[in-house]
Design a protein around this motif. Structure first.
Motif, PDB file in Angstrom:
ATOM      1  N   LYS A   1      91.753  27.225  17.021  1.00  0.00           N
ATOM      2  CA  LYS A   1      91.654  26.700  18.319  1.00  0.00           C
ATOM      3  C   LYS A   1      92.475  27.408  19.112  1.00  0.00           C
ATOM      4  CE  LYS A   1      90.658  21.608  17.212  1.00  0.00           C
ATOM      5  NZ  LYS A   1      91.134  20.400  17.459  1.00  0.00           N
ATOM      6  N   MET A   2      93.711  28.033  18.960  1.00  0.00           N
ATOM      7  CA  MET A   2      94.467  28.860  19.682  1.00  0.00           C
ATOM      8  C   MET A   2      93.577  30.039  19.967  1.00  0.00           C
ATOM      9  SD  MET A   2      97.363  28.871  21.462  1.00  0.00           S
ATOM     10  CE  MET A   2      98.011  27.393  20.779  1.00  0.00           C
ATOM     11  N   ALA A   3      92.983  30.730  19.191  1.00  0.00           N
ATOM     12  CA  ALA A   3      92.210  31.696  19.369  1.00  0.00           C
ATOM     13  C   ALA A   3      91.172  31.851  20.324  1.00  0.00           C
ATOM     14  CB  ALA A   3      91.707  32.479  18.182  1.00  0.00           C
ATOM     15  N   VAL A   4      90.362  30.607  20.336  1.00  0.00           N
ATOM     16  CA  VAL A   4      89.481  30.184  21.206  1.00  0.00           C
ATOM     17  C   VAL A   4      90.095  30.074  22.678  1.00  0.00           C
ATOM     18  CG1 VAL A   4      87.623  28.358  22.027  1.00  0.00           C
ATOM     19  CG2 VAL A   4      87.961  29.095  19.396  1.00  0.00           C
ATOM     20  N   HIS A   5      91.194  29.334  22.645  1.00  0.00           N
ATOM     21  CA  HIS A   5      91.834  28.932  24.120  1.00  0.00           C
ATOM     22  C   HIS A   5      92.215  30.438  24.781  1.00  0.00           C
ATOM     23  CE1 HIS A   5      94.214  27.129  26.949  1.00  0.00           C
ATOM     24  NE2 HIS A   5      95.243  27.541  26.542  1.00  0.00           N
ATOM     25  N   ARG A   6      92.724  31.300  23.952  1.00  0.00           N
ATOM     26  CA  ARG A   6      93.473  32.463  24.446  1.00  0.00           C
ATOM     27  C   ARG A   6      92.320  33.458  24.745  1.00  0.00           C
ATOM     28  NH1 ARG A   6      99.128  33.512  21.202  1.00  0.00           N
ATOM     29  NH2 ARG A   6     100.306  31.594  21.918  1.00  0.00           N
ATOM     30  N   TYR A   7      91.363  33.461  23.907  1.00  0.00           N
ATOM     31  CA  TYR A   7      90.358  35.121  24.137  1.00  0.00           C
ATOM     32  C   TYR A   7      89.038  34.502  24.366  1.00  0.00           C
ATOM     33  CZ  TYR A   7      94.713  36.484  21.592  1.00  0.00           C
ATOM     34  OH  TYR A   7      96.077  36.817  21.387  1.00  0.00           O
TER      35      TYR A   7
END
Length: 274
Positions: free
Chosen positions: A209-215
């Protein structure tokens, strides 16, 4: 340092802003020989203006002048009676900018050689922000839902290039190197980038989820916008001009920000233009 992605809009002949951005109207130079084309600004010192208008705050408000101004610039004074009251205190000072629109072709060429690339303003710079935003919003070349020709890729600490290399996406994976080299992507590169986006969007889901949120945002900016039915001049730009469902990302480049003294210079040129 932040990394921006930039569209090479002046290379697309039918881009609606191209002719405006190619038309240089003013330049700043200390070179001799251009006195006849010098742009002057008319202003009144704050002390003189306060003497003329004891209710100085009221004067500023009715003319919508910024209270933090360093002088009263006559082109900002909207009320005719106020302009008349200030007229005998007006001083003309050279701005350092010259008006290219009054030059013949040979003189203009000399002026452009004497002025640096950051010391110029164009017909595009003369538009108000509403007009700029309208043109960008209607242009199928624009990044990020029509917000313009520059889009944010992310900070220099972004992990997106690392993720891209992990999933076999070499162009997005080389973003930092491309930015350092000021590399301009070819149309073939851009087609490959669109394929890399198709790979990386589901890859980010796997990364969490963090990768989706950031990138996910930078990837969505690279994708072409859905085309609406032709209704404006901008919509007449063909896929051969690097737009359309599959070609909108063509002729785009990856590069760091290139903004320097332009903002201050533009403000001075706008304020002092005849």
């Amino acid at each position: 340092m932040g990394i921006n992605i930039a569209l090479c809009e002046t290379e697309a002949e039918k881009a609606p802003c191209r002719s405006l951005k190619m038309e240089v109207r003013r330049a700043r130079t200390d070179a001799a020989g251009f006195d006849d084309y010098m742009i002057y600004e008319e202003k009144v010192s704050l002390d003189d203006a306060r003497n003329v208008f004891p209710d100085f705050e009221g004067f500023l408000k009715r003319n919508r002048i910024n209270a933090e101004t360093d002088a009263v610039y006559m082109d900002k004074v909207k009320k005719d009676e106020d302009r008349e009251a200030l007229s005998k205190y007006v001083k003309k000072t050279a701005t350092g900018w010259i008006d290219l629109t009054r030059m013949d072709a040979a003189t203009k060429e000399k002026a452009l050689k004497a002025a640096g690339p950051d010391d110029r303003t164009t017909a595009w710079d003369d538009l108000d922000f509403d007009s700029m935003n309208k043109m960008c919003s209607e242009c199928p070349l624009s990044w990020d839902k029509g917000r313009g020709c520059m889009g944010t890729f992310g900070p220099a600490t972004s992990k997106l290039p690392e993720i891209a290399r992990k999933y076999g996406c070499p162009i997005i994976g080389a973003t930092f190197e491309n930015a350092a080299a000021m590399k301009k992507l070819t149309p073939e590169d851009a087609k490959a980038v669109l394929k890399e986006v198709e790979i990386l969007k589901p890859a980010l889901e796997k990364e969490g989820k963090m990768a989706v949120h950031r990138y996910m945002g930078p990837l969505e900016r690279i994708e072409p916008r859905p085309r609406s039915p032709p209704s404006t001049a901008a919509d007449s730009i063909s896929s051969e001009e690097n737009t359309g469902e599959s070609g909108q990302a063509l002729n785009r480049a990856v590069r760091p920000p290139m903004f320097s003294s332009g903002a201050a210079g533009l403000a001075a040129a706008r304020r002092s233009a005849p």
